[in-house]
Design a protein around this motif. Structure first.
Motif, PDB file in Angstrom:
ATOM      1  N   ILE A   1       0.851  -0.797  -0.020  1.00  0.00           N
ATOM      2  CA  ILE A   1       0.300   0.212  -0.145  1.00  0.00           C
ATOM      3  C   ILE A   1       0.357   1.136  -0.034  1.00  0.00           C
ATOM      4  CG2 ILE A   1      -1.456   1.114   1.361  1.00  0.00           C
ATOM      5  CD1 ILE A   1      -2.624  -1.689   2.621  1.00  0.00           C
TER       6      ILE A   1
ATOM      7  N   GLY B   1       0.180   3.247  -3.211  1.00  0.00           N
ATOM      8  CA  GLY B   1      -1.426   3.005  -3.103  1.00  0.00           C
ATOM      9  C   GLY B   1      -2.003   4.442  -3.229  1.00  0.00           C
TER      10      GLY B   1
ATOM     11  N   LYS C   1      -5.211   4.346  -6.308  1.00  0.00           N
ATOM     12  CA  LYS C   1      -6.578   5.312  -6.054  1.00  0.00           C
ATOM     13  C   LYS C   1      -5.918   6.467  -6.686  1.00  0.00           C
ATOM     14  CE  LYS C   1      -8.436   8.523  -2.171  1.00  0.00           C
ATOM     15  NZ  LYS C   1      -8.197   9.932  -1.680  1.00  0.00           N
TER      16      LYS C   1
ATOM     17  N   GLU D   1     -15.312   6.546  -4.335  1.00  0.00           N
ATOM     18  CA  GLU D   1     -15.819   4.934  -5.251  1.00  0.00           C
ATOM     19  C   GLU D   1     -14.115   5.141  -4.931  1.00  0.00           C
ATOM     20  OE1 GLU D   1     -17.908   3.349  -5.755  1.00  0.00           O
ATOM     21  OE2 GLU D   1     -19.138   4.635  -4.969  1.00  0.00           O
TER      22      GLU D   1
ATOM     23  N   GLU E   1     -11.618   4.956  -3.226  1.00  0.00           N
ATOM     24  CA  GLU E   1     -10.526   4.652  -2.191  1.00  0.00           C
ATOM     25  C   GLU E   1     -11.304   2.968  -2.232  1.00  0.00           C
ATOM     26  OE1 GLU E   1      -9.791   5.780   1.283  1.00  0.00           O
ATOM     27  OE2 GLU E   1      -8.495   7.435   0.312  1.00  0.00           O
ATOM     28  N   SER E   2     -12.801   2.541  -2.507  1.00  0.00           N
ATOM     29  CA  SER E   2     -13.275   1.491  -1.773  1.00  0.00           C
ATOM     30  C   SER E   2     -12.971   0.904  -3.579  1.00  0.00           C
ATOM     31  CB  SER E   2     -14.704   1.843  -2.671  1.00  0.00           C
ATOM     32  OG  SER E   2     -15.565   0.447  -3.118  1.00  0.00           O
TER      33      SER E   2
ATOM     34  N   ALA F   1     -10.365   0.992  -5.104  1.00  0.00           N
ATOM     35  CA  ALA F   1      -8.457   0.482  -4.387  1.00  0.00           C
ATOM     36  C   ALA F   1      -8.379  -0.233  -2.809  1.00  0.00           C
ATOM     37  CB  ALA F   1      -7.852   2.078  -3.855  1.00  0.00           C
ATOM     38  N   SER F   2      -9.222  -0.119  -2.350  1.00  0.00           N
ATOM     39  CA  SER F   2      -8.907  -1.620  -0.853  1.00  0.00           C
ATOM     40  C   SER F   2      -9.211  -2.721  -1.757  1.00  0.00           C
ATOM     41  CB  SER F   2     -10.130  -0.833  -0.110  1.00  0.00           C
ATOM     42  OG  SER F   2     -11.082  -1.005  -0.252  1.00  0.00           O
ATOM     43  N   ASP F   3     -10.361  -2.471  -3.036  1.00  0.00           N
ATOM     44  CA  ASP F   3     -10.605  -3.646  -3.427  1.00  0.00           C
ATOM     45  C   ASP F   3      -9.380  -4.608  -4.337  1.00  0.00           C
ATOM     46  OD1 ASP F   3     -13.164  -3.562  -2.897  1.00  0.00           O
ATOM     47  OD2 ASP F   3     -13.769  -2.923  -4.598  1.00  0.00           O
TER      48      ASP F   3
ATOM     49  N   PHE G   1      -6.155  -4.177  -2.991  1.00  0.00           N
ATOM     50  CA  PHE G   1      -4.897  -4.331  -2.254  1.00  0.00           C
ATOM     51  C   PHE G   1      -5.805  -6.234  -1.984  1.00  0.00           C
ATOM     52  CE2 PHE G   1      -3.279   0.083  -2.556  1.00  0.00           C
ATOM     53  CZ  PHE G   1      -2.276  -0.163  -3.352  1.00  0.00           C
ATOM     54  N   LEU G   2      -6.742  -5.520  -1.289  1.00  0.00           N
ATOM     55  CA  LEU G   2      -6.964  -7.371  -0.256  1.00  0.00           C
ATOM     56  C   LEU G   2      -7.137  -8.320  -1.698  1.00  0.00           C
ATOM     57  CD1 LEU G   2     -10.371  -5.882   1.159  1.00  0.00           C
ATOM     58  CD2 LEU G   2      -8.337  -7.008   1.799  1.00  0.00           C
TER      59      LEU G   2
ATOM     60  N   TRP H   1      -4.053  -9.159  -1.757  1.00  0.00           N
ATOM     61  CA  TRP H   1      -3.534 -10.520  -0.396  1.00  0.00           C
ATOM     62  C   TRP H   1      -4.679 -12.017  -0.576  1.00  0.00           C
ATOM     63  CZ3 TRP H   1      -0.832 -10.436   3.765  1.00  0.00           C
ATOM     64  CH2 TRP H   1      -1.430 -10.737   5.317  1.00  0.00           C
TER      65      TRP H   1
ATOM     66  N   MET I   1      -1.643  -2.374 -11.615  1.00  0.00           N
ATOM     67  CA  MET I   1      -3.126  -1.181 -12.005  1.00  0.00           C
ATOM     68  C   MET I   1      -3.582  -1.549 -13.600  1.00  0.00           C
ATOM     69  SD  MET I   1      -1.451   1.685 -10.480  1.00  0.00           S
ATOM     70  CE  MET I   1      -1.436   2.943 -11.936  1.00  0.00           C
TER      71      MET I   1
ATOM     72  N   ARG J   1      -7.636  -0.967 -13.108  1.00  0.00           N
ATOM     73  CA  ARG J   1      -8.096  -0.057 -14.148  1.00  0.00           C
ATOM     74  C   ARG J   1      -9.313  -1.349 -13.820  1.00  0.00           C
ATOM     75  NH1 ARG J   1      -8.635  -2.014 -19.016  1.00  0.00           N
ATOM     76  NH2 ARG J   1      -9.177  -0.533 -20.657  1.00  0.00           N
TER      77      ARG J   1
ATOM     78  N   ARG K   1     -16.685  -0.745 -11.847  1.00  0.00           N
ATOM     79  CA  ARG K   1     -17.758  -0.189 -10.926  1.00  0.00           C
ATOM     80  C   ARG K   1     -18.819   0.553 -11.265  1.00  0.00           C
ATOM     81  NH1 ARG K   1     -17.438   0.941  -5.498  1.00  0.00           N
ATOM     82  NH2 ARG K   1     -16.699  -0.830  -5.187  1.00  0.00           N
TER      83      ARG K   1
ATOM     84  N   PHE L   1       1.474   3.060 -16.849  1.00  0.00           N
ATOM     85  CA  PHE L   1       1.077   3.531 -15.456  1.00  0.00           C
ATOM     86  C   PHE L   1       1.634   4.317 -14.569  1.00  0.00           C
ATOM     87  CE2 PHE L   1      -1.605  -0.284 -16.806  1.00  0.00           C
ATOM     88  CZ  PHE L   1      -3.303  -0.260 -16.682  1.00  0.00           C
TER      89      PHE L   1
ATOM     90  N   GLU M   1      -3.072  10.735  -5.738  1.00  0.00           N
ATOM     91  CA  GLU M   1      -3.708  10.155  -4.800  1.00  0.00           C
ATOM     92  C   GLU M   1      -3.689  10.278  -3.197  1.00  0.00           C
ATOM     93  OE1 GLU M   1      -6.185  13.096  -4.547  1.00  0.00           O
ATOM     94  OE2 GLU M   1      -5.613  13.515  -6.762  1.00  0.00           O
TER      95      GLU M   1
ATOM     96  N   LEU N   1      -3.854   8.886   0.005  1.00  0.00           N
ATOM     97  CA  LEU N   1      -5.074   8.427   1.063  1.00  0.00           C
ATOM     98  C   LEU N   1      -5.647   8.408   1.735  1.00  0.00           C
ATOM     99  CD1 LEU N   1      -3.309   4.221   0.310  1.00  0.00           C
ATOM    100  CD2 LEU N   1      -4.835   5.749  -1.158  1.00  0.00           C
TER     101      LEU N   1
ATOM    102  N   PHE O   1      -7.589   4.525   5.120  1.00  0.00           N
ATOM    103  CA  PHE O   1      -7.884   3.745   4.197  1.00  0.00           C
ATOM    104  C   PHE O   1      -7.084   2.315   4.400  1.00  0.00           C
ATOM    105  CE2 PHE O   1      -5.630   1.591   0.193  1.00  0.00           C
ATOM    106  CZ  PHE O   1      -6.708   1.321  -0.497  1.00  0.00           C
TER     107      PHE O   1
ATOM    108  N   ARG P   1      -8.404   0.412   6.949  1.00  0.00           N
ATOM    109  CA  ARG P   1      -9.931  -0.491   6.687  1.00  0.00           C
ATOM    110  C   ARG P   1      -9.091  -1.880   6.000  1.00  0.00           C
ATOM    111  NH1 ARG P   1     -13.661   1.091   2.502  1.00  0.00           N
ATOM    112  NH2 ARG P   1     -15.234  -0.750   2.582  1.00  0.00           N
ATOM    113  N   VAL P   2      -8.257  -1.369   4.702  1.00  0.00           N
ATOM    114  CA  VAL P   2      -7.815  -2.454   4.141  1.00  0.00           C
ATOM    115  C   VAL P   2      -6.962  -3.579   5.666  1.00  0.00           C
ATOM    116  CG1 VAL P   2      -6.250  -3.217   2.748  1.00  0.00           C
ATOM    117  CG2 VAL P   2      -7.311  -1.399   1.830  1.00  0.00           C
TER     118      VAL P   2
ATOM    119  N   ALA Q   1     -14.520  -6.014   1.364  1.00  0.00           N
ATOM    120  CA  ALA Q   1     -13.700  -6.094  -0.304  1.00  0.00           C
ATOM    121  C   ALA Q   1     -15.161  -5.448  -0.771  1.00  0.00           C
ATOM    122  CB  ALA Q   1     -13.401  -7.437  -0.930  1.00  0.00           C
TER     123      ALA Q   1
END
Lengths: 203, 280
Positions: free
Chosen positions: A36, A40, A44, A56, A58-59, A61-63, A65-66, A69, A87, A91, A97, B52, B58, B60, B64, B67-68, B185
């Motif tokens: 991250i 990160g 984002k 949205e 950040e939502s 982006a968290s998906d 990274f998870l 993981w 990346m 995208r 989304r 890329f 941006e 965070l 963030f 939460r992750v 997620a």
């Protein structure tokens, strides 16, 4: 910064990515944290560019990274850098989304407003990230040297979340032409930057 | 496909934009070991990686990373239900999709029920969306049905932003259990209000993706022994839904409310997604 140090930073980055993945595969959360920290803001930024909504972005982006993981073995190192992989996922998930929330019209409107300002990809860069900043600047310059149609096609496909078909519609070009512009643009960008870095190494 | 056509589709292949049949054709071609096409894939990947790198950055939000990391660790907040007298509350974690409520010592005639969402040691999440909840909590805490419930904290009656006031039963003697839950997620959030007096479940959720018209969900009730579908949930174009349904059993001890993406698949729901409680 010399090109030598830039080249060394490439190797450092690869080593770092390898170490991070190793930690993640061992379910060591410090690996995720490092990932991250490394990507990160970039993830984002791309998500935000496509989604035009901070929450949205950040939502998604968290998906992203998870996803790394939870399924690190989906990434195969021999197929490219972890950065490209992340990346690309960012995208794709952002586009998913956008489709889900029918936000494309809003995003497109925003894109049209910003595109007149030229090919300004770098919107915000932390001051401490100077090395990365210079590298990004080099890449942005290389993109700006591409033929206009290749620039437009790349920008729409990679930073506005459009499919090839949508890019073709947007630019009023046949799909085959857009495919060629994007492919040749990427190959030319890669060749240009590789040449610059190699020249730097020689000197 | 020949190499020329393959190469023409390589970027779409890498971006996963190709239809399944074409994707498979390109993949199979690359797996034959074609040097030219595989070399071009490598070069295109490098080009994409470089492009890329020029993506905008941006910062965070402060929440963030937390939460992750929390979602990654599977650190689910647990739900406790107890009587007003705080008698030996039992604890359960979130199971399956939905809300797992621990055994309730008191029956339907109990004067009040209280519950706490155990605090996560890392502090509150999703604070932005919860602020307005807290304001509403305060209002509810002052209402007749909330006052006098010694075990009910203001947080315990938290209702979501999307909970329409008109949907809240007005009977002051009703007893409520409510909880917010959200999926790891994903953007899915749900509020479940259980009206023990009227024996109804009120279910409110948002963040369904994609909100495909006609793609309904099934809400199941399980008393721990058997499950039965109690209603269908129609997702609106904004990805939200609401439903009110009777509890089909007198047995509310340790029940689950389960949401099934497709179904119903009697005798038990299938395809559930796991939810975790977010601390309030």
């Amino acid at each position: 910064m010399s090109c030598d140090s830039r080249h060394r930073s490439d190797h450092c980055l690869i080593d770092k990515e390898t170490a991070i993945l190793s930690l993640i595969r061992k379910r060591d959360e410090s690996g995720l944290l490092q990932l991250i920290e490394l990507y990160g803001t970039r993830v984002k930024g791309l998500c935000l560019r496509i989604l035009s909504d901070t929450l949205e972005a950040e939502s998604v982006a968290s998906d992203v990274f998870l996803e790394i993981w939870n399924r690190p073995d989906c990434y195969i190192q021999s197929r490219g850098s972890l950065r490209t992989y992340i990346m690309t996922i960012a995208r794709s998930r952002s586009i998913d989304r956008v489709r889900s929330f029918s936000a494309r019209a809003k995003n497109h409107e925003k894109f049209c407003q910003t595109s007149s300002a030229g090919f300004s990809l770098i919107m915000h860069t932390p001051p401490a990230d100077l090395l990365d900043n210079e590298r990004s600047t080099q890449i942005t310059q290389a993109v700006e040297e591409l033929p206009p149609n290749q620039q437009k096609a790349l920008r729409l496909a990679f930073f506005s979340g459009m499919s090839h078909r949508q890019v073709a519609d947007e630019l009023g070009m046949p799909l085959g032409t857009v495919k060629t512009h994007i492919r040749k643009g990427l190959l030319r960008l890669r060749a240009t930057l590789a040449q610059r870095f190699e020249i730097g190494d020689a000197t | 496909m020949n190499c020329e056509r393959i190469q023409d589709s390589l970027v779409q292949f890498l971006l996963e934009e190709l239809p399944h049949s074409e994707f498979t054709a390109v993949k199979e071609h690359l797996e034959t070991g074609c040097c030219v096409c595989n070399e071009q894939v490598r070069e295109l990947r490098e080009g994409m990686g470089m492009l890329f790198e020029a993506a905008p950055k941006e910062d965070l939000s402060p929440e963030f990373v937390h939460r992750v990391m929390k979602l990654a660790s599977g650190d689910h907040v647990q739900l406790v239900v107890s009587t007003p007298a705080h008698s030996a509350p039992k604890v359960t974690g979130a199971k399956l999709f939905g809300i797992g409520i621990a055994s309730m010592a008191a029956g339907l005639a109990a004067a009040a029920l209280g519950f706490w969402l155990l605090d996560n040691p890392h502090g509150p999440q999703l604070s932005r969306s919860l602020d307005s909840d807290r304001q509403r909590d305060n209002l509810l805490a002052d209402s007749p049905r909330a006052t006098g419930d010694q075990g009910v904290s203001s947080r315990a009656t938290a209702l979501g932003d999307f909970l329409p006031q008109s949907a809240v039963p007005s009977d002051a003697s009703s007893q409520f259990i409510s909880a917010r839950t959200s999926t790891p997620a994903s953007n899915l959030r749900a509020n479940i209000v259980v009206d023990l007096y009227a024996k109804q479940v009120h279910f409110f959720a948002s963040g369904f993706t994609p909100p495909t018209p006609g793609h309904d969900y099934v809400l199941w009730f399980s008393d721990g022994q058997t499950s039965q579908p109690i209603c269908n949930l129609e997702i609106d174009h904004q990805g939200a839904c609401k439903a009110v349904s009777s509890i089909p059993s007198d047995q509310v001890d340790g029940f689950f409310v389960t949401l099934e993406p497709e179904g119903p698949w009697a005798p038990n729901p299938q395809g559930q997604q796991q939810l975790s409680f977010e601390d309030l």
